[in-house]
Write an enzyme that holds these catalytic residues in place. Structure first.
Site, PDB file in Angstrom:
ATOM      1  N   CYS A  98       6.720  -9.763 -72.607  1.00  0.00           N
ATOM      2  CA  CYS A  98       6.496 -10.061 -74.026  1.00  0.00           C
ATOM      3  C   CYS A  98       5.316 -11.020 -74.052  1.00  0.00           C
ATOM      4  O   CYS A  98       5.473 -12.199 -73.767  1.00  0.00           O
ATOM      5  CB  CYS A  98       7.727 -10.696 -74.667  1.00  0.00           C
ATOM      6  SG  CYS A  98       7.421 -11.252 -76.359  1.00  0.00           S
ATOM      7  N   SER A 102       8.747 -14.343 -75.958  1.00  0.00           N
ATOM      8  CA  SER A 102       9.587 -14.134 -74.780  1.00  0.00           C
ATOM      9  C   SER A 102      10.770 -13.236 -75.122  1.00  0.00           C
ATOM     10  O   SER A 102      11.883 -13.488 -74.697  1.00  0.00           O
ATOM     11  CB  SER A 102      10.062 -15.465 -74.215  1.00  0.00           C
ATOM     12  OG  SER A 102      10.640 -16.226 -75.265  1.00  0.00           O
ATOM     13  N   CYS A 103      10.525 -12.198 -75.921  1.00  0.00           N
ATOM     14  CA  CYS A 103      11.573 -11.247 -76.287  1.00  0.00           C
ATOM     15  C   CYS A 103      12.194 -10.684 -75.006  1.00  0.00           C
ATOM     16  O   CYS A 103      11.484 -10.258 -74.101  1.00  0.00           O
ATOM     17  CB  CYS A 103      10.991 -10.087 -77.087  1.00  0.00           C
ATOM     18  SG  CYS A 103      10.231 -10.601 -78.629  1.00  0.00           S
TER      19      CYS A 103
END
Lengths: 193, 91, 92
Positions: A98, A102-103
């Site tokens: 990501c 910070s998916c």
């Protein structure tokens, strides 16, 4: 605004007190949320992977709709972003990043690891992905194409890696024990160990 | 961050880092605020992106979150600056 | 609605230079040409969600970009696959 520059610990205490006073987040509610979040770990994703390796119907369901497949294994997915599953083959290997934040597929892998959130990982993944995964000792044959999936919006992605050779007849539990979080993000490849 | 040259030559720290109680507490608050529709994840991200760059790199991951959460709660009027000052013991 | 296999260009637009915003289209893709892989569904526009505005649903696509792109690194045959909203894509 200078208030925002308050040391983080003090800020958290103050915000917690205010949210409790306003009836938005009581301390026991926060404790319960932490407890639930701690329950999610890569073991969940590994169970899904091992089942996909042994049950073709489950594999098909997982690839078509990761959320439903996770729910069918008792993993709570309600209210969470859809889970997408990327199928590795003999020709294609996937790596997830990501670059914008910070998916991470937290429901099935738990909290994102430190490296996944780092500027170095996020910068390098889209520009020199083969050099990046070499940091884990992962080297893909030239015949394998690499696909980097940048998780920029509403899905959360996990990789369904290839089943290691020489594991014919292994139980789901034995297979799940071979799979760790790096394998399901694509920086590593599960091996027979 | 995609492809950004400044970080392109950095090694990746692949070691595990356990989350602290502070980290988990902030994470839990974020989830509750999202679940109750007090603050969306996109609002959290906007608040993180609004942190000045030097400050951004000084702060840890969850320190950025609590800062963004505070920014959003103030901006949305969920809490006031006076309430925050009092809670911080600065009244 | 875009079709799988359609060539698209990511808009070379920089709203960041015009004021506060939150954009889920990475900088490194602005102006790049890719290929639609598939429609992933319709989702509320994050550019509105980020400001708590009413957020109409927008079509979201998986778009493939073949490497190497504008960087010297990256091997031919490898690719990036990225979620991009339709309002960031134009015919190429």
């Amino acid at each position: 605004m200078s208030l925002l520059e308050t040391p983080s610990g003090k800020l958290l205490d103050a915000i917690s007190a205010l949210l409790a006073a306003k009836g938005i987040a009581a301390p026991d509610e926060i404790a319960e949320r932490i407890r639930i979040t701690d329950q999610a770990s890569p073991a969940r994703g590994a169970q899904m992977v091992a089942r996909a390796w042994t049950e073709p119907e489950f594999r098909a369901q997982m690839l078509a709709n990761g959320t439903l497949a996770a729910e069918s294994m008792g993993i709570p997915m309600r209210g969470l972003p859809p889970l997408g599953v990327l199928e590795d083959t003999a020709e294609v290997h996937h790596v997830v990043v990501c670059t914008l934040c910070s998916c991470y597929p937290r429901a099935v892998l738990g909290y994102p690891p430190f490296w996944f959130k780092s500027a170095a990982y996020r910068s390098r993944a889209v520009r020199d992905p083969r050099g990046l995964i070499a940091e884990w000792g992962t080297v893909l044959p030239d015949s394998v194409k690499l696909r980097v999936v940048d998780s920029t919006a509403d899905y959360r992605w996990m990789v369904l890696p290839l089943r290691p050779e020489g594991t014919e007849g292994w139980s789901v539990e034995q297979l799940a024990a071979l799979v760790d979080e790096g394998d399901m993000i694509g920086v590593t490849i599960p091996t027979r160990g | 961050m995609g492809g950004v040259s400044k970080y392109f030559c950095d090694a990746v720290d692949t070691e595990p880092h356990a989350l602290s109680d502070f980290d988990k507490h902030v994470d839990a608050i974020r989830q509750i605020l999202g679940g109750k529709r007090v603050m969306s994840v996109d609002e959290l991200r906007r608040g993180i992106e609004a942190i000045p760059e030097a400050e951004y790199h000084r702060l840890s991951y969850y320190q950025r979150w609590i800062r963004s959460i505070t920014f959003n709660l103030l901006e949305k009027g969920v809490i006031t600056e006076a309430e925050l000052r009092t809670a911080l013991g600065e009244a | 609605m875009l079709e799988a296999g359609q060539r698209v260009r990511v808009r070379d637009d920089w709203p960041e230079t015009r004021g506060p915003c939150h954009i889920r289209t990475p900088h490194y893709l602005r102006g790049e040409i890719g290929t639609v892989e598939r429609h992933l569904g319709d989702f509320p526009n994050p550019e509105d969600l980020a400001f708590a505005r009413p957020a109409p649903a927008k079509a979201l696509y998986h778009v493939r970009f073949d490497l190497p792109m504008h960087w010297p690194e990256g091997r031919a045959g490898d690719a990036l696959v990225v979620e991009i909203f339709e309002h960031w894509l134009e015919a190429a």
